[in-house]
Design a protein around this motif. Structure first.
Motif, PDB file in Angstrom:
ATOM      1  N   LEU A  41       0.831  -1.205   0.000  1.00  0.00           N
ATOM      2  CA  LEU A  41       0.000   0.000   0.000  1.00  0.00           C
ATOM      3  C   LEU A  41       0.868   1.258   0.000  1.00  0.00           C
ATOM      4  O   LEU A  41       0.576   2.226  -0.709  1.00  0.00           O
ATOM      5  N   ASP A  42       1.960   1.231   0.773  1.00  0.00           N
ATOM      6  CA  ASP A  42       2.864   2.389   0.793  1.00  0.00           C
ATOM      7  C   ASP A  42       3.486   2.612  -0.586  1.00  0.00           C
ATOM      8  O   ASP A  42       3.636   3.749  -1.032  1.00  0.00           O
ATOM      9  N   MET A  43       3.852   1.497  -1.226  1.00  0.00           N
ATOM     10  CA  MET A  43       4.440   1.642  -2.569  1.00  0.00           C
ATOM     11  C   MET A  43       3.431   2.205  -3.549  1.00  0.00           C
ATOM     12  O   MET A  43       3.756   3.022  -4.408  1.00  0.00           O
ATOM     13  N   LEU A  44       2.192   1.740  -3.416  1.00  0.00           N
ATOM     14  CA  LEU A  44       1.137   2.232  -4.309  1.00  0.00           C
ATOM     15  C   LEU A  44       0.903   3.729  -4.100  1.00  0.00           C
ATOM     16  O   LEU A  44       0.726   4.490  -5.052  1.00  0.00           O
ATOM     17  N   LYS A  45       0.948   4.149  -2.830  1.00  0.00           N
ATOM     18  CA  LYS A  45       0.784   5.577  -2.536  1.00  0.00           C
ATOM     19  C   LYS A  45       1.958   6.372  -3.113  1.00  0.00           C
ATOM     20  O   LYS A  45       1.784   7.498  -3.587  1.00  0.00           O
ATOM     21  N   GLU A  46       3.151   5.772  -3.025  1.00  0.00           N
ATOM     22  CA  GLU A  46       4.318   6.444  -3.589  1.00  0.00           C
ATOM     23  C   GLU A  46       4.169   6.592  -5.101  1.00  0.00           C
ATOM     24  O   GLU A  46       4.466   7.646  -5.663  1.00  0.00           O
ATOM     25  N   PHE A  47       3.678   5.524  -5.748  1.00  0.00           N
ATOM     26  CA  PHE A  47       3.426   5.617  -7.191  1.00  0.00           C
ATOM     27  C   PHE A  47       2.433   6.731  -7.479  1.00  0.00           C
ATOM     28  O   PHE A  47       2.561   7.464  -8.454  1.00  0.00           O
ATOM     29  N   GLN A  48       1.436   6.842  -6.603  1.00  0.00           N
ATOM     30  CA  GLN A  48       0.405   7.851  -6.822  1.00  0.00           C
ATOM     31  C   GLN A  48       0.989   9.256  -6.765  1.00  0.00           C
ATOM     32  O   GLN A  48       0.623  10.121  -7.559  1.00  0.00           O
ATOM     33  N   THR A  49       1.922   9.484  -5.822  1.00  0.00           N
ATOM     34  CA  THR A  49       2.507  10.814  -5.731  1.00  0.00           C
ATOM     35  C   THR A  49       3.501  11.056  -6.858  1.00  0.00           C
ATOM     36  O   THR A  49       3.652  12.189  -7.305  1.00  0.00           O
ATOM     37  N   ARG A  50       4.172   9.988  -7.306  1.00  0.00           N
ATOM     38  CA  ARG A  50       5.212  10.193  -8.306  1.00  0.00           C
ATOM     39  C   ARG A  50       4.695  10.167  -9.733  1.00  0.00           C
ATOM     40  O   ARG A  50       5.366  10.664 -10.638  1.00  0.00           O
ATOM     41  N   ALA A  51       3.534   9.553  -9.956  1.00  0.00           N
ATOM     42  CA  ALA A  51       3.076   9.338 -11.332  1.00  0.00           C
ATOM     43  C   ALA A  51       2.491  10.612 -11.917  1.00  0.00           C
ATOM     44  O   ALA A  51       1.726  11.319 -11.266  1.00  0.00           O
ATOM     45  N   ILE A  52       2.889  10.895 -13.152  1.00  0.00           N
ATOM     46  CA  ILE A  52       2.214  11.937 -13.920  1.00  0.00           C
ATOM     47  C   ILE A  52       1.845  11.326 -15.265  1.00  0.00           C
ATOM     48  O   ILE A  52       2.490  10.374 -15.715  1.00  0.00           O
ATOM     49  N   ILE A  53       0.815  11.856 -15.871  1.00  0.00           N
ATOM     50  CA  ILE A  53       0.354  11.306 -17.140  1.00  0.00           C
ATOM     51  C   ILE A  53       0.677  12.299 -18.239  1.00  0.00           C
ATOM     52  O   ILE A  53       0.258  13.453 -18.189  1.00  0.00           O
ATOM     53  N   ASP A  54       1.477  11.854 -19.182  1.00  0.00           N
ATOM     54  CA  ASP A  54       1.876  12.711 -20.288  1.00  0.00           C
ATOM     55  C   ASP A  54       1.957  11.841 -21.537  1.00  0.00           C
ATOM     56  O   ASP A  54       2.911  11.102 -21.734  1.00  0.00           O
TER      57      ASP A  54
END
Lengths: 87, 317
Positions: free
Chosen positions: B226-239
């Motif tokens: 779950l922590d990794m998923l949250k990290e992905f959420q903060t780091r991910a941008i869509i371009d």
């Protein structure tokens, strides 16, 4: 905003409701569904399942809007939502 | 709660028709993103409207390699790294099939790296879904070609010194028709992407960035899945317009997601057909040419009418 008068001939708009089913013994307690439910319908249960994990429990069943994100994100195929029939 | 369990017995999970329920529960760890990727894949197939009888899934070895064993589709669990050669053969032998390769980064890019770039170069009509968890998960967390620079692993106790592969960049540079990258958190966009790829001709490559809580997160203080998923959420941008060759994945940079390449190139089979057709046409012309030249050359000596006779004559003289 409050309507004093109901618009004539208009029915009350239906909101889609979902019914969450949890297969407790398949859950591995990752709590993805609890975290990513947009309306916080789920919570961690205090009970253990067969494997010793805490499965989620539905605490606000009326809040579910059948978005299906819990079903999409569950890695263990342990939760699913079906559309609630009108009563 | 009692009411809930009573309803449960009546209804089963909607994906159970596509899962081999005798093999459940699967071996993937708690917090692993592979189950989400499988759900997205099945939903994507449903959305694409592909016939399940005409779908084959090929996997290699590894945690992700077990996907083929869990899906109730025609599936192949192949040798390590050779999922794409099997899939290429399958597609060329039975071209009605939708062939999907579902495998991990260690399988597709380490031992099977050449197969991937050559399948992309040939533009074989297969879909490759690569689940990238940055490490060899099943064997105990060894350094993979996707392990970011400075990340810790079982075989890199002082941090990784090797530059990782940029999977989308490699696939795009090798000539894939469709290249996308998503994380397991982007469930719906990933589903749409898989549905697009299922109906698209040519080599389609989708990278799914997935958390590995047991090995990668434990070595790198990543916390739970779950922590990794949250990290992905903060780091991910869509371009979607990003150049895939300029967006590598490091330990703390942004994860650029999107559909980077969506081209139409002639597939391998179309090229084969075009080549054979051109050859046959040339051959037909050649026969005509030969007969014309024969007429011209045999004008002097009309005794020999066929080329076979002329060759016999030549041999005799």
């Amino acid at each position: 905003m409050r309507f004093w008068e109901k618009p004539f001939g208009k029915e009350k708009p239906k909101t889609i409701c979902g019914e969450i089913h949890i297969i407790n013994d398949r859950c591995k307690g990752c709590s993805f569904c609890i975290e990513y439910c947009p309306r916080n319908v789920l919570e961690v249960s205090k009970d253990f399942n067969k494997k010793g994990y805490h499965p989620p429990i539905v605490v606000k069943p009326d809040m579910c809007t059948f978005c299906g994100l819990c079903e999409m994100i569950c890695p263990d195929f342990a939760i699913f939502v079906i559309e609630k029939e009108d009563e | 709660m009692a009411n809930n369990t009573a309803q449960l017995q009546e209804k089963s999970h909607p994906m159970e028709d596509l899962l081999r329920m005798d093999r459940m529960p699967h071996i993937w760890c708690s917090g692993c993103g592979l189950g989400s990727a499988v759900t997205a894949f099945v939903e994507g197939l449903k959305k694409a409207g592909v016939s399940y009888d005409k779908t084959a899934i090929v996997s290699g070895i590894g945690c992700t390699g077990r996907v083929a064993g869990y899906l109730r589709l025609d599936s192949y669990h192949t040798t390590h790294g050779r999922a794409i050669p099997f899939a290429t053969g399958l597609k060329l032998a039975n071209r009605d099939l939708t062939v999907v390769v579902f495998s991990g980064d260690g399988d597709l890019f380490a031992i099977g790296g050449n197969h991937l770039i050559h399948a992309a170069r040939r533009n074989v009509d297969i879909n490759v879904i690569c689940v990238n968890n940055f490490i060899y998960g099943m064997t105990g967390g060894q350094n993979a070609p996707t392990t970011p620079l400075g990340a810790y692993s079982s075989t890199a106790p002082f941090g990784n010194y090797e530059m990782p592969f940029n999977l989308v960049g490699l696939a795009a540079a090798s000539g894939a028709s469709y290249v996308a990258r998503w994380t397991t958190m982007h469930a719906r966009r990933l589903t749409d992407s898989i549905a697009t790829a299922a109906n698209k001709k040519g080599f389609c490559f989708i990278e799914i960035v997935s958390p590995c809580p047991t090995v990668f997160a434990r070595k790198n203080k990543g916390g739970t899945g779950l922590d990794m998923l949250k990290e992905f959420q903060t780091r991910a941008i869509i371009d979607h317009d990003a150049d895939p060759t300029t967006i590598p994945l490091n330990m703390d940079n942004e994860i650029v997601c999107g559909e980077f390449v969506n081209d139409d190139r002639p597939t391998f089979w179309e090229n084969v057909q075009a080549g054979i057709k051109a050859r046959l046409e040339k051959f037909a012309n050649w026969e005509e040419m030969q007969s014309n030249s024969r007429k011209i050359s045999h004008k002097k000596d009309r005794k020999y009418t066929s080329s076979r006779d002329s060759s016999i004559m030549r041999r005799n003289t």
